[in-house]
Scaffold this active site. Structure first.
Site, PDB file in Angstrom:
ATOM      1  N   HIS A  42       0.888  -1.083  -0.105  1.00 47.83           N
ATOM      2  CA  HIS A  42      -0.138  -0.125  -0.045  1.00 47.83           C
ATOM      3  C   HIS A  42       1.080   1.308   0.187  1.00 47.83           C
ATOM      4  CE1 HIS A  42      -2.518  -3.167   1.579  1.00 47.83           C
ATOM      5  NE2 HIS A  42      -3.580  -2.679   1.223  1.00 47.83           N
ATOM      6  N   SER A 100       6.801   5.962   2.231  1.00 50.69           N
ATOM      7  CA  SER A 100       7.427   4.699   2.536  1.00 50.69           C
ATOM      8  C   SER A 100       8.255   4.611   1.022  1.00 50.69           C
ATOM      9  CB  SER A 100       6.713   3.548   2.950  1.00 50.69           C
ATOM     10  OG  SER A 100       5.577   3.392   2.207  1.00 50.69           O
ATOM     11  N   GLU A 118      -0.179   0.387  -5.538  1.00 46.23           N
ATOM     12  CA  GLU A 118      -1.167   1.249  -5.062  1.00 46.23           C
ATOM     13  C   GLU A 118      -2.539   1.373  -6.041  1.00 46.23           C
ATOM     14  OE1 GLU A 118      -1.370   3.643  -2.517  1.00 46.23           O
ATOM     15  OE2 GLU A 118      -3.300   4.109  -3.445  1.00 46.23           O
ATOM     16  N   GLY A 144      -3.071  -4.480  -3.159  1.00 47.10           N
ATOM     17  CA  GLY A 144      -1.907  -4.862  -2.698  1.00 47.10           C
ATOM     18  C   GLY A 144      -1.622  -6.366  -2.082  1.00 47.10           C
ATOM     19  N   ASP A 164       0.707  -1.963   4.895  1.00 44.62           N
ATOM     20  CA  ASP A 164       0.366  -0.516   5.433  1.00 44.62           C
ATOM     21  C   ASP A 164      -0.956  -0.051   4.774  1.00 44.62           C
ATOM     22  OD1 ASP A 164       0.365   1.828   6.845  1.00 44.62           O
ATOM     23  OD2 ASP A 164       1.677   2.869   5.303  1.00 44.62           O
TER      24      ASP A 164
HETATM   25  N1  SAM Z   1       2.776   3.151   3.024  1.00 45.47           N
HETATM   26  C1  SAM Z   1       2.563   4.529   2.689  1.00 45.47           C
HETATM   27  C2  SAM Z   1       3.662   5.289   3.380  1.00 45.47           C
HETATM   28  O1  SAM Z   1       4.046   4.991   4.544  1.00 45.47           O
HETATM   29  O2  SAM Z   1       3.939   6.467   2.812  1.00 45.47           O
HETATM   30  C3  SAM Z   1       1.196   5.087   3.224  1.00 45.47           C
HETATM   31  C4  SAM Z   1       0.045   4.304   2.489  1.00 45.47           C
HETATM   32  S1  SAM Z   1      -1.546   4.518   3.264  1.00 45.47           S
HETATM   33  C5  SAM Z   1      -1.574   4.359   4.829  1.00 45.47           C
HETATM   34  C6  SAM Z   1      -2.577   3.444   2.510  1.00 45.47           C
HETATM   35  C7  SAM Z   1      -2.546   3.517   0.892  1.00 45.47           C
HETATM   36  O3  SAM Z   1      -3.384   2.324   0.254  1.00 45.47           O
HETATM   37  C8  SAM Z   1      -3.479   4.662   0.313  1.00 45.47           C
HETATM   38  O4  SAM Z   1      -2.780   5.441  -0.356  1.00 45.47           O
HETATM   39  C9  SAM Z   1      -4.571   3.918  -0.350  1.00 45.47           C
HETATM   40  O5  SAM Z   1      -4.971   4.652  -1.627  1.00 45.47           O
HETATM   41  C10 SAM Z   1      -3.876   2.617  -0.754  1.00 45.47           C
HETATM   42  N2  SAM Z   1      -4.843   1.526  -0.844  1.00 45.47           N
HETATM   43  C11 SAM Z   1      -6.158   1.339  -0.159  1.00 45.47           C
HETATM   44  N3  SAM Z   1      -6.574   0.011  -0.440  1.00 45.47           N
HETATM   45  C12 SAM Z   1      -5.639  -0.553  -1.211  1.00 45.47           C
HETATM   46  C13 SAM Z   1      -5.463  -1.848  -1.780  1.00 45.47           C
HETATM   47  N4  SAM Z   1      -6.575  -2.761  -1.504  1.00 45.47           N
HETATM   48  N5  SAM Z   1      -4.298  -2.229  -2.488  1.00 45.47           N
HETATM   49  C14 SAM Z   1      -3.331  -1.125  -2.706  1.00 45.47           C
HETATM   50  N6  SAM Z   1      -3.542  -0.044  -1.995  1.00 45.47           N
HETATM   51  C15 SAM Z   1      -4.657   0.476  -1.567  1.00 45.47           C
END
Ligand code: SAM
Length: 283
Positions: A42, A100, A118, A144, A164
């Site tokens: 994520h 990240s 993402e 993800g 995440d």
């Molecule tokens: N890991 C990032 C960081 O530490 O900078 C922050 C990630 S943020 C908490 C969660 C992200 O997951 C969001 O950008 C959201 O759009 C994305 N997201 C939500 N559901 C998802 C999925 N099923 N698969 C991949 N990404 C997803």
């Protein structure tokens, strides 16, 4: 449903815990010459403006990275993390915060491979624009959890997976538990770092998730939590945790040395606390 946007929360106390642990783990992987892979399930946008309308609206970064930045001299153990932030903010003002993927791209060597997933189309486009274009990086628009299972075991046998999700939907807790178990079955030597929120509301399912994960086949499970205030202060997120499967050697002692000053600096009331605990200690 993709309502979550990390730009509202970038640089808050939870990002600090997550990214501090991430840099310590990447530093540890960099100690050995053998290449490794980094899988971010994520990924988010990779880079965030701290002076954006979204960030200033919540004010979370003011209680997070802005506060920590002026006390960073107290935490020499986090030099690598601070260097990533400094690299983005060469002048005195803190205007940008790394996500990240940015941290990983900054710290890996030329031999490593990065897979960043993402799902949100806007954040995926931002991520593409924010990162340096490189053959080392594969950007994927997919779920993800599914992408992780399609990627393990990876060709490079050493590696780190950051899980995440936003946890806005209750199913994320169950998906983390199940995906982690399946990924571990296929790739038991990988390091897995799972971030989770600690909420003062019925939406919190972190205890159940941790209990289920603890019952799994893992042989090495380290938990670190930072609570910036008491559980009853309001109904929001009062802390967060990281669960690390196959934690690198000495990560526990490194975390034990950073958590006391980090908690003091980020405390929002007198109930702030921290824990570093082996749910399953390496034998
Ligand atoms: N890991 C990032 C960081 O530490 O900078 C922050 C990630 S943020 C908490 C969660 C992200 O997951 C969001 O950008 C959201 O759009 C994305 N997201 C939500 N559901 C998802 C999925 N099923 N698969 C991949 N990404 C997803």
């Amino acid at each position: 449903m993709l309502s979550y946007r990390h730009a509202f929360h970038a640089g808050n106390h939870a990002d600090i815990l997550k990214h501090a642990a991430l840099t310590l783990i990447l530093n540890s992987l960099n100690q050995k010459p053998k290449p490794y892979c980094y899988i971010d399930t994520h990924a988010g946008a990779g880079l965030y403006r701290l002076d954006s309308e979204w960030s200033t609206k919540t004010g979370e970064a003011s209680l997070g990275i802005h506060k920590l930045w002026s006390h960073r001299a107290q935490l020499p153990q986090l030099t690598t993390y601070f260097a990533c932030i400094q690299g983005l903010n060469p002048n005195a003002t803190l205007s940008y915060y790394p996500g990240s993927p940015w941290i990983a791209q900054t710290l890996v060597r030329s031999t490593e491979q990065l897979v960043l997933t993402e799902l949100h189309p806007d954040d995926k486009n931002l991520l593409k624009n924010n990162l340096r274009h490189s053959k080392q990086v594969t950007l994927v628009v997919n779920d993800g959890f599914k992408e992780l299972l399609a990627r393990v075991p990876p060709l490079l046998k050493r590696g780190l997976v950051l899980i995440d999700p936003p946890y806005e939907l209750k199913q994320d807790y169950m998906l983390v538990t199940e995906t982690l178990a399946q990924a571990y079955k296929r790739w038991a030597t990988g390091i897995y770092a799972v971030w989770y929120p600690i909420l003062a509301s019925k939406r919190d399912h972190s205890d159940t998730m941790l209990r289920k994960i603890k019952q799994g086949a893992y042989s090495n499970l380290l938990k670190v939590e930072l609570h910036v205030k008491g559980a009853n202060s309001d109904f929001g997120m009062y802390g967060s945790g990281m669960l690390i499967v196959n934690a690198p050697w000495q990560l526990d002692t490194q975390l034990e040395s950073i958590l006391p000053p980090l908690t003091n600096i980020l405390a929002q009331d007198e109930h702030a606390s921290w824990t570093v605990e082996w749910l399953k200690a390496p034998t």
